[in-house]
Write a protein that holds these residues in place. Structure first.
Motif, short mmCIF file in Angstrom:
data_model
loop_
_atom_site.label_atom_id
_atom_site.label_comp_id
_atom_site.label_asym_id
_atom_site.label_seq_id
_atom_site.Cartn_x
_atom_site.Cartn_y
_atom_site.Cartn_z
N ASP A 106 0.71 -1.22 0.15
CA ASP A 106 -0.06 -0.10 -0.10
C ASP A 106 0.97 1.32 -0.10
OD1 ASP A 106 0.27 0.91 3.05
OD2 ASP A 106 -0.16 -1.16 3.05
N SER A 107 2.09 1.23 0.52
CA SER A 107 2.85 2.29 0.72
C SER A 107 4.20 1.89 1.16
CB SER A 107 2.34 3.42 1.62
OG SER A 107 2.27 2.93 2.85
N ILE A 108 5.21 2.91 1.08
CA ILE A 108 6.52 2.76 1.71
C ILE A 108 6.83 3.89 2.89
CG2 ILE A 108 9.03 2.41 1.48
CD1 ILE A 108 8.20 1.21 -1.45
N VAL A 109 6.84 3.63 3.87
CA VAL A 109 6.87 4.81 4.94
C VAL A 109 8.38 4.96 5.43
CG1 VAL A 109 6.08 5.94 6.96
CG2 VAL A 109 4.48 4.36 5.79
N ARG A 110 8.72 4.21 6.41
CA ARG A 110 9.91 4.13 6.72
C ARG A 110 10.95 3.17 5.91
NH1 ARG A 110 6.55 3.80 10.85
NH2 ARG A 110 6.63 5.10 12.59
N GLY A 111 10.26 2.14 5.35
CA GLY A 111 10.88 1.42 4.43
C GLY A 111 11.81 0.21 5.07
N THR A 112 11.71 0.07 6.43
CA THR A 112 12.45 -0.88 7.04
C THR A 112 11.79 -2.10 6.91
OG1 THR A 112 12.79 0.76 8.81
CG2 THR A 112 13.29 -1.54 9.52
N ILE A 157 11.52 7.40 4.68
CA ILE A 157 12.75 6.97 3.98
C ILE A 157 12.98 7.78 2.85
CG2 ILE A 157 11.33 5.28 2.56
CD1 ILE A 157 15.15 4.94 3.06
N SER A 158 11.92 8.43 2.41
CA SER A 158 11.94 9.52 1.53
C SER A 158 12.90 10.70 1.74
CB SER A 158 10.83 10.09 1.04
OG SER A 158 9.83 10.62 1.77
N ARG A 159 12.45 11.24 2.76
CA ARG A 159 13.25 12.34 3.51
C ARG A 159 14.68 12.22 3.73
NH1 ARG A 159 9.34 16.60 4.71
NH2 ARG A 159 10.96 17.81 5.53
N ARG A 160 15.07 11.05 4.45
CA ARG A 160 16.56 10.54 4.75
C ARG A 160 17.24 10.53 3.36
NH1 ARG A 160 14.04 6.28 7.59
NH2 ARG A 160 15.10 4.69 6.72
N CYS A 161 16.72 10.14 2.23
CA CYS A 161 17.28 10.05 1.04
C CYS A 161 17.46 11.36 0.49
CB CYS A 161 16.60 9.08 0.24
SG CYS A 161 16.80 7.39 0.41
N ILE A 162 16.33 12.28 0.53
CA ILE A 162 16.48 13.62 -0.10
C ILE A 162 17.86 14.43 0.78
CG2 ILE A 162 15.51 15.87 0.14
CD1 ILE A 162 12.79 14.43 -0.53
#
Length: 489
Positions: free
Chosen positions: A346-352, A397-402
């Motif tokens: 459904d989504s990828i939030v933290r990714g863990t 995870i998106s913000r950490r990668c940004i």
């Protein structure tokens, strides 16, 4: 998040409250409560449901409680329903929502008239108690509810049971649903989830509009305050949180997810894999839509062990959530070995959890795993509903990668300890830069997705585009909240 259910009936309604409330258990994992009104007053019970189902905790109350009207709640936070005595009389109250300006409102009420509040563990104030205090500032219940809706920054949907009947009020912008049902010749009900009353004999009547207040009696309902103009219902209800049999704004969740998966498959034409699979539970309907549209067989390489394991986000600890997420998925070795999959969630939030799930499949013999997210990258933590336990945007995870792509020094530390970032570190990326990362047509977006793919160990990664997600929802885009994806209020 949480869910609420209420009934006004000509007959004893305790069993209806019991089952109707239980059908909201997917919306919360901390506390459950029931309150029933009888000739002798209000009978109330609240139990911890963190390690047991709602049904098992309220078996005694089903036998001991009696009454023709009542409310129930499932909550991820505060104990409720609460019973209140005020200048408007005695009533019981349950709420669903989030109050961002809680401290400000509490202090304002204390300063204005010597009001006091009961503090819970850690000094927290119960949201429902605060809502009751705001309602008491009105000359009557309707004016009080409107006052509370206007004062609260966030969202607040509620059920209020009084001598007059059952007040049902949807939050000011309709971010959470509230649906009315009726049992001919017997009574009315209100529920956060439209399917919750079907098996207890009620039929769908209508959904309340944003900010609308209705009063339910055993012989019908009346509108006390009409719906407001603007609606911003949470789109994530269809994507993830809502149960598959639910209907919001006329659109069924299962049908939306099927359509959403089909549109994802249309953008993925030509991918050569053996099977399509969905991450249980909320990824399954998206994956079925993908499989049907792509004509790639659907398979279940991981089977959820449902008899004992609760939802994976239940524990406060991220480590515990990750462990439960793994323990409740059992592999089918013969299906996995040497096969390639499209894996839809459904989504990828933290990714863990997704990274661990993919690693689990690879470790058990899978050849390739191509991950597809049924919604765009989540860029902002929700500030309107408590649908996530994230306390910082840097848990995403998106913000950490940004941050890493933008060359900020703390990127490595973020991966190790995301909750340790303060508000200044979270906000030091300009909004126009974040908007560019959210736009799937830009190089920044593509670089972010590729970095997430590398970190997670996927063979490929694609996210659903926001325009396609909104189209699958079938609701006018201007009525949908998309804040978690694009930061738009």
């Amino acid at each position: 998040m949480g869910g609420i259910f209420g009934v006004v009936s000509k007959n004893d309604c305790v069993m209806d409250i019991f089952f109707g409330t239980d059908y909201h258990s997917h919306l919360g994992t901390k506390r459950g409560g029931m309150c029933v009104k009888s000739a002798g007053g209000y009978e109330r019970a609240i139990h911890n449901i963190q390690n047991a189902a709602f049904r098992s905790k309220f078996e005694d109350e089903v036998e001991s409680m009696h009454g023709t009207s009542g409310i129930g709640s499932i909550s991820d936070s505060d104990p409720q329903p609460l019973t209140v005595r005020s200048h408007s009389g005695e009533y019981a109250l349950s709420t669903v929502g989030r109050i961002n300006n809680k401290e400000e409102l509490v202090q304002e009420l204390i300063d204005s008239g010597g009001r006091q509040f009961m503090s819970m563990n850690g000094g927290e104030i119960n949201n429902t108690e605060l809502v009751a205090a705001l309602i008491s500032e009105g000359k009557d219940i309707v004016e009080g509810i409107r006052h509370a809706q206007d004062k609260i920054d966030g969202s607040m949907t509620l059920l209020l049971l009084s001598d007059e009947g059952l007040y049902a009020a949807r939050d000011k912008y309709g971010r959470t649903p509230l649906i009315l049902g009726e049992k001919e010749g017997e009574g009315c009900c209100a529920a956060s989830e439209s399917f919750a009353f079907i098996n207890v004999g009620y039929t769908y009547k209508r959904e309340l509009g944003p900010g609308e207040i209705a009063l339910l009696h055993d012989d019908g309902e009346e509108t006390l305050a009409g719906p407001l103009d603007k609606m911003r219902i949470c789109t994530f209800l269809w994507t993830y949180f809502g149960y598959t049999t639910s209907i919001y704004e006329g659109r069924n969740v299962e049908m939306m997810r099927n359509a959403n998966g089909a549109s994802m498959a249309a953008r993925d034409w030509g991918l050569d894999v053996d099977y399509v699979a969905g991450v249980p539970d909320s990824g399954v309907a998206h994956a079925l839509g993908y499989a049907n549209a792509s004509r790639i067989p659907y398979a279940r390489p991981l089977i959820k062990y449902t008899p004992t394991w609760p939802r994976s986000f239940m524990p406060q600890s991220q480590r515990a959530r990750n462990r439960i997420a793994k323990m409740k998925l059992v592999p089918v070795f013969q299906l996995i070995k040497d096969k390639s999959f499209v894996l839809v969630d459904d989504s990828i939030v933290r990714g863990t959890q997704m990274a661990e799930t993919v690693a689990y499949l690879i470790d058990n013999g899978a050849k390739e795993i191509h991950v597809r997210s049924a919604c765009p990258p989540i860029m902002y933590g929700c500030k309107y509903l408590n649908f996530s336990r994230s306390v910082s945007d840097m848990e995403l995870i998106s913000r950490r990668c940004i941050r890493e792509l933008e060359g900020l020094d703390e990127a490595g530390a973020a991966a190790a300890n995301p909750a340790g970032f303060d508000s200044e570190q979270q906000s030091d990326i300009a909004e126009d830069i974040l908007a560019e990362y959210a736009d799937p047509s830009t190089e920044r977006h593509k670089n972010m997705v590729e970095l997430i793919r590398q970190k997670m160990g996927f063979d490929s990664l694609k996210y659903q585009e926001l325009s396609s997600l909104l189209e699958a929802t079938g609701v006018e885009p201007c009525k949908l909240c998309t804040y978690c994806w694009d930061g738009k209020e």
